[in-house]
Enzyme design. Structure first.
Site, PDB file in Angstrom:
ATOM      1  N   LYS A  31       1.807   1.969  -5.025  1.00  0.00           N
ATOM      2  CA  LYS A  31       2.202   1.483  -6.223  1.00  0.00           C
ATOM      3  C   LYS A  31       1.463   1.925  -7.503  1.00  0.00           C
ATOM      4  O   LYS A  31       1.949   2.032  -8.613  1.00  0.00           O
ATOM      5  CB  LYS A  31       2.427  -0.032  -6.185  1.00  0.00           C
ATOM      6  N   GLY A  69      -0.131  14.188  -3.124  1.00  0.00           N
ATOM      7  CA  GLY A  69      -1.419  13.976  -3.323  1.00  0.00           C
ATOM      8  C   GLY A  69      -1.762  12.739  -4.270  1.00  0.00           C
ATOM      9  O   GLY A  69      -0.741  12.365  -4.920  1.00  0.00           O
ATOM     10  N   ASP A 103       0.874  -1.309   0.161  1.00  0.00           N
ATOM     11  CA  ASP A 103       0.165   0.058  -0.060  1.00  0.00           C
ATOM     12  C   ASP A 103       0.792   1.459  -0.062  1.00  0.00           C
ATOM     13  O   ASP A 103       0.416   2.105   0.499  1.00  0.00           O
ATOM     14  CB  ASP A 103      -0.971  -0.024   0.939  1.00  0.00           C
ATOM     15  N   GLU A 104       2.138   1.338  -0.610  1.00  0.00           N
ATOM     16  CA  GLU A 104       2.975   2.346  -0.707  1.00  0.00           C
ATOM     17  C   GLU A 104       2.384   3.645  -1.478  1.00  0.00           C
ATOM     18  O   GLU A 104       2.868   4.663  -1.511  1.00  0.00           O
ATOM     19  CB  GLU A 104       4.215   1.937  -1.061  1.00  0.00           C
ATOM     20  N   THR A 123      -8.897  -3.442  -0.521  1.00  0.00           N
ATOM     21  CA  THR A 123      -9.784  -4.674  -0.982  1.00  0.00           C
ATOM     22  C   THR A 123     -10.396  -5.114   0.189  1.00  0.00           C
ATOM     23  O   THR A 123     -11.599  -5.586   0.130  1.00  0.00           O
ATOM     24  CB  THR A 123      -8.853  -5.812  -1.384  1.00  0.00           C
ATOM     25  N   ALA A 134      -3.923  -8.073  -3.514  1.00  0.00           N
ATOM     26  CA  ALA A 134      -3.485  -6.835  -3.683  1.00  0.00           C
ATOM     27  C   ALA A 134      -4.643  -5.684  -4.000  1.00  0.00           C
ATOM     28  O   ALA A 134      -5.916  -6.183  -4.433  1.00  0.00           O
ATOM     29  CB  ALA A 134      -2.732  -6.518  -5.125  1.00  0.00           C
ATOM     30  N   GLY A 135      -4.476  -4.476  -3.619  1.00  0.00           N
ATOM     31  CA  GLY A 135      -5.471  -3.420  -4.037  1.00  0.00           C
ATOM     32  C   GLY A 135      -4.778  -2.016  -4.436  1.00  0.00           C
ATOM     33  O   GLY A 135      -4.317  -1.508  -3.661  1.00  0.00           O
ATOM     34  N   HIS A 136      -4.829  -1.835  -5.656  1.00  0.00           N
ATOM     35  CA  HIS A 136      -4.246  -0.534  -6.341  1.00  0.00           C
ATOM     36  C   HIS A 136      -5.246   0.455  -6.736  1.00  0.00           C
ATOM     37  O   HIS A 136      -5.992  -0.029  -7.232  1.00  0.00           O
ATOM     38  CB  HIS A 136      -3.242  -1.216  -7.426  1.00  0.00           C
ATOM     39  N   GLN A 190       1.914  -5.891  -3.118  1.00  0.00           N
ATOM     40  CA  GLN A 190       2.389  -6.248  -2.011  1.00  0.00           C
ATOM     41  C   GLN A 190       3.706  -5.398  -1.800  1.00  0.00           C
ATOM     42  O   GLN A 190       3.873  -4.571  -2.427  1.00  0.00           O
ATOM     43  CB  GLN A 190       2.476  -7.622  -1.345  1.00  0.00           C
ATOM     44  N   ARG A 219      -5.440   0.319   8.641  1.00  0.00           N
ATOM     45  CA  ARG A 219      -3.978   0.107   8.542  1.00  0.00           C
ATOM     46  C   ARG A 219      -3.366   0.496   9.656  1.00  0.00           C
ATOM     47  O   ARG A 219      -3.701   1.514  10.395  1.00  0.00           O
ATOM     48  CB  ARG A 219      -3.456   0.617   7.289  1.00  0.00           C
TER      49      ARG A 219
HETATM   50  P1  GDP Z   1      -0.652   0.251  -3.482  1.00  0.00           P
HETATM   51  O1  GDP Z   1      -1.362  -0.922  -3.148  1.00  0.00           O
HETATM   52  O2  GDP Z   1       0.676   0.523  -3.363  1.00  0.00           O
HETATM   53  O3  GDP Z   1      -1.119   0.723  -5.023  1.00  0.00           O
HETATM   54  O4  GDP Z   1      -1.474   1.478  -2.815  1.00  0.00           O
HETATM   55  P2  GDP Z   1      -2.975   1.652  -2.318  1.00  0.00           P
HETATM   56  O5  GDP Z   1      -3.749   2.131  -3.629  1.00  0.00           O
HETATM   57  O6  GDP Z   1      -3.585   0.486  -1.695  1.00  0.00           O
HETATM   58  O7  GDP Z   1      -2.914   2.815  -1.152  1.00  0.00           O
HETATM   59  C1  GDP Z   1      -2.298   3.958  -1.539  1.00  0.00           C
HETATM   60  C2  GDP Z   1      -3.471   5.134  -1.177  1.00  0.00           C
HETATM   61  O8  GDP Z   1      -2.645   6.406  -1.256  1.00  0.00           O
HETATM   62  C3  GDP Z   1      -4.286   5.268  -2.473  1.00  0.00           C
HETATM   63  O9  GDP Z   1      -5.780   5.476  -1.846  1.00  0.00           O
HETATM   64  C4  GDP Z   1      -3.878   6.470  -3.314  1.00  0.00           C
HETATM   65  O10 GDP Z   1      -4.650   7.064  -4.010  1.00  0.00           O
HETATM   66  C5  GDP Z   1      -3.284   7.124  -2.178  1.00  0.00           C
HETATM   67  N1  GDP Z   1      -1.966   8.168  -2.600  1.00  0.00           N
HETATM   68  C6  GDP Z   1      -0.994   7.677  -3.291  1.00  0.00           C
HETATM   69  N2  GDP Z   1      -0.238   8.752  -3.419  1.00  0.00           N
HETATM   70  C7  GDP Z   1      -0.408   9.440  -2.359  1.00  0.00           C
HETATM   71  C8  GDP Z   1       0.093  11.068  -1.937  1.00  0.00           C
HETATM   72  O11 GDP Z   1       1.322  11.341  -2.235  1.00  0.00           O
HETATM   73  N3  GDP Z   1      -0.880  11.555  -1.155  1.00  0.00           N
HETATM   74  C9  GDP Z   1      -2.054  11.029  -0.604  1.00  0.00           C
HETATM   75  N4  GDP Z   1      -2.588  11.850   0.175  1.00  0.00           N
HETATM   76  N5  GDP Z   1      -2.636   9.975  -0.983  1.00  0.00           N
HETATM   77  C10 GDP Z   1      -1.806   9.346  -2.099  1.00  0.00           C
HETATM   78  P1  IMO Z   2      -1.155  -4.324  -2.049  1.00  0.00           P
HETATM   79  O1  IMO Z   2      -0.550  -4.937  -3.680  1.00  0.00           O
HETATM   80  C1  IMO Z   2      -0.937  -4.589   2.244  1.00  0.00           C
HETATM   81  C2  IMO Z   2      -0.739  -8.771   3.760  1.00  0.00           C
HETATM   82  C3  IMO Z   2      -2.228  -9.195   4.591  1.00  0.00           C
HETATM   83  C4  IMO Z   2      -1.577 -10.254   5.475  1.00  0.00           C
HETATM   84  C5  IMO Z   2      -0.621 -10.809   4.717  1.00  0.00           C
HETATM   85  C6  IMO Z   2      -0.863 -12.271   4.090  1.00  0.00           C
HETATM   86  O2  IMO Z   2      -2.398  -3.317  -2.316  1.00  0.00           O
HETATM   87  O3  IMO Z   2       0.297  -3.621  -1.611  1.00  0.00           O
HETATM   88  P2  IMO Z   2      -2.318 -12.860   2.054  1.00  0.00           P
HETATM   89  O4  IMO Z   2      -3.717 -12.850   1.855  1.00  0.00           O
HETATM   90  O5  IMO Z   2      -1.244 -12.374   0.912  1.00  0.00           O
HETATM   91  O6  IMO Z   2      -2.203 -14.418   2.145  1.00  0.00           O
HETATM   92  O7  IMO Z   2      -2.038 -12.027   3.414  1.00  0.00           O
HETATM   93  O8  IMO Z   2      -0.145 -10.049   3.456  1.00  0.00           O
HETATM   94  N1  IMO Z   2      -1.282  -8.300   2.590  1.00  0.00           N
HETATM   95  C7  IMO Z   2      -1.246  -6.971   1.869  1.00  0.00           C
HETATM   96  N2  IMO Z   2      -1.081  -5.924   2.767  1.00  0.00           N
HETATM   97  N3  IMO Z   2      -1.099  -4.591   0.926  1.00  0.00           N
HETATM   98  C8  IMO Z   2      -1.239  -5.658   0.131  1.00  0.00           C
HETATM   99  O9  IMO Z   2      -1.352  -5.449  -1.201  1.00  0.00           O
HETATM  100  C9  IMO Z   2      -1.353  -7.200   0.660  1.00  0.00           C
HETATM  101  N4  IMO Z   2      -1.778  -8.010   0.134  1.00  0.00           N
HETATM  102  C10 IMO Z   2      -1.448  -9.086   1.308  1.00  0.00           C
HETATM  103  O10 IMO Z   2      -2.824  -8.115   5.063  1.00  0.00           O
HETATM  104  O11 IMO Z   2      -0.812  -9.714   6.322  1.00  0.00           O
HETATM  105 MG    MG Z   3      -2.958  -1.757  -1.966  1.00  0.00          MG
END
Ligand code: GDP
Ligand code: IMO
Ligand code: MG
Length: 424
Positions: free
Chosen positions: A16, A414, A13-14, A299, A39-41, A223, A304
């Site tokens: 990506k 943002g 959840d960085e 997802t 995953a959830g992007h 991840q 968090r």
């Molecule tokens: P991923 O799994 O690494 O793709 O990340 P996620 O989508 O799960 O979580 C990142 C969240 O932060 C999303 O809701 C993005 O829209 C949001 N986001 C990404 N970059 C920034 C940023 O620089 N600032 C803010 N406020 N939100 C951001």
């Molecule tokens: P994205 O791509 C954050 C975590 C789960 C659990 C561990 C194992 O959005 O960054 P699993 O279902 O993979 O066997 O669960 O990994 N986890 C994540 N945490 N972002 C994710 O994906 C994750 N995918 C799995 O919460 O701790």
């Molecule tokens: Mg994510």
């Protein structure tokens, strides 16, 4: 030209999805190389928010071919639902390409993921319950079913009968669940097979031909480094290899094809699920970060856990991925605080550790050694150039860069694409 690997450096959840979105203009292919619909992007373009559990982020761009590579585990029902939703939003998904070598998530994998978590009780991992771990376990045990098995239903049924005998024994005798019927699964998956047929491709040949034609491939990790099966905080990890090395096996490329390795890194750190977390925060500061940063799972909707930036982990991620640069996200979220903390080392039994400790017990009991930085107490979301940032924010970024040892090339302030500052 060549391949770019984009990898999360923390526990996922960085941001990506956002980083991929920014780079997508300059690439021809976006490949998911591991993981599944755990995953959830999130991608935000022109006020449209897309949440992509499995489909590569490149699906949004007509000029990009999205690819699901060999290393992915694929739940066909879930993928088809995701595609239907994307089509309903007006996207053309016909370019999607799926490797026949990707492993299928089966109904018993989802069930086993749920019941084993329940069985573990307090020791549970907090998985996403999508069947990811059990599917990769079967892959390693060589009893998995692959996407290509869908196109020879005789073989599909033979393999299913063999594996289901064992799964049903476990489900009914160990976990007291109802056994599953092979015929029902076969019927369900035969329907998926027809719908998925147009997308199935020899993706390894596709990608190598593309490289020979001078095309650019973005390998998009799911991840993050600390959830890596080999290099993460085992056993609190996922069951695949998100690190840059995993991109090679998961897409079928070699190290010589890779030109850049971009680490996506939050300006603080978060984790979903259980497991150790040295810089974890609680109380008011945590609540503010969760609130401002909207730190809820894409997802699963789970809140968090949040913590201060951990430079020990950043250094580790730089090494195990061979990062060439960082994409720093969510700097704007830290805009309220008088002082910010950054963990530069751990202390354990009187000793200081600047590098990721070699034994899990040290990490579990590590006490962060913090340095303090003045906050900027202002809104960064309108900044468009690095030099427009308050000097405290610039100094914070420069210090993270120094501590992690890798240049921070992009700074995100943002969720929108325009809210990204590229440094020279
Ligand atoms: P991923 O799994 O690494 O793709 O990340 P996620 O989508 O799960 O979580 C990142 C969240 O932060 C999303 O809701 C993005 O829209 C949001 N986001 C990404 N970059 C920034 C940023 O620089 N600032 C803010 N406020 N939100 C951001
Ligand atoms: P994205 O791509 C954050 C975590 C789960 C659990 C561990 C194992 O959005 O960054 P699993 O279902 O993979 O066997 O669960 O990994 N986890 C994540 N945490 N972002 C994710 O994906 C994750 N995918 C799995 O919460 O701790
Ligand atoms: Mg994510």
């Amino acid at each position: 030209m060549g391949a770019i690997v984009l990898v999360g450096t923390q526990w996922g959840d960085e941001g990506k999805g956002k980083a991929t979105d920014l780079l997508a203009d300059d690439v021809d292919f976006v490949v998911r190389y591991q993981g599944g619909n755990n995953a959830g992007h999130t991608i935000i373009v022109d006020d449209v928010t897309l949440k992509l559990p499995l489909v590569p982020s490149g699906v949004m761009y007509p000029s990009v071919t999205p690819v699901i590579g060999d290393g992915v585990v694929l739940d066909p029902g879930v993928l088809l639902e995701e595609l239907d939703e994307l089509v309903a939003q007006g996207l053309d998904v016909s370019d999607l390409r799926i490797s026949g070598n990707a492993h299928l998530i089966m109904p018993y994998h989802r069930e086993l993921d749920a019941v084993t978590e329940r069985y573990l009780g307090r020791q549970k991992l907090g998985t996403t319950k999508r069947g990811i771990g059990p599917t990769y376990a079967d892959k390693a045990s060589r009893v998995g079913l692959r996407v290509q098995d869908l196109y020879d239903m005789k073989i599909f049924r033979q393999k299913l009968d063999t594996v289901l005998k064992e799964k049903n024994a476990i489900l009914s005798r160990v976990y007291n669940r109802m056994p599953m019927k092979a015929a029902d699964i076969e019927t369900e998956y035969a329907v998926y097979a027809e719908r998925l047929r147009p997308y199935i491709t020899d993706t390894v040949t596709l990608l190598h031909d593309a490289l020979e034609d001078g095309k650019t491939i973005l390998l998009e990790g799911a991840q993050g480094t600390l959830l890596d099966l080999d290099h993460g905080t085992y056993p609190f990890v996922t069951s695949s290899n998100p690190v840059a090395g995993g991109a090679m096996t998961g897409a079928g490329l070699g190290p010589k094809h890779v030109e850049r390795v971009i680490g996506v890194t939050k300006a603080y750190i978060t984790r979903v699920g259980t497991g150790p977390f040295p810089t974890e925060l609680s109380g008011d500061i945590a609540e503010r970060i969760i609130d401002v940063g909207k730190e809820y799972g894409t997802t699963t909707g789970r809140q968090r856990r949040v913590g201060w930036f951990d430079a020990v982990l950043a250094r580790y991620a730089a090494r195990v991925n061979g990062l060439t640069e960082h994409f720093l996200t969510k700097l704007d979220v830290l805009g309220e605080f008088e002082t910010l903390r950054v963990c530069r080392a751990y202390r354990y039994q009187g000793e200081e550790y600047e590098h990721f400790p070699p034994h899990q017990s040290i990490f579990h009991h590590a006490e962060p050694v913090y340095e303090e930085h003045p906050g900027w107490r202002s809104d960064l979301s309108e900044a468009r150039r690095f030099k427009d940032l308050p000097k405290q924010a610039q100094a914070y970024v420069e210090r993270l860069e120094e501590l992690s040892g890798v240049p921070i090339r992009y700074v995100s302030v943002g969720p929108a694409r325009s809210q990204t500052l590229e440094r020279g």
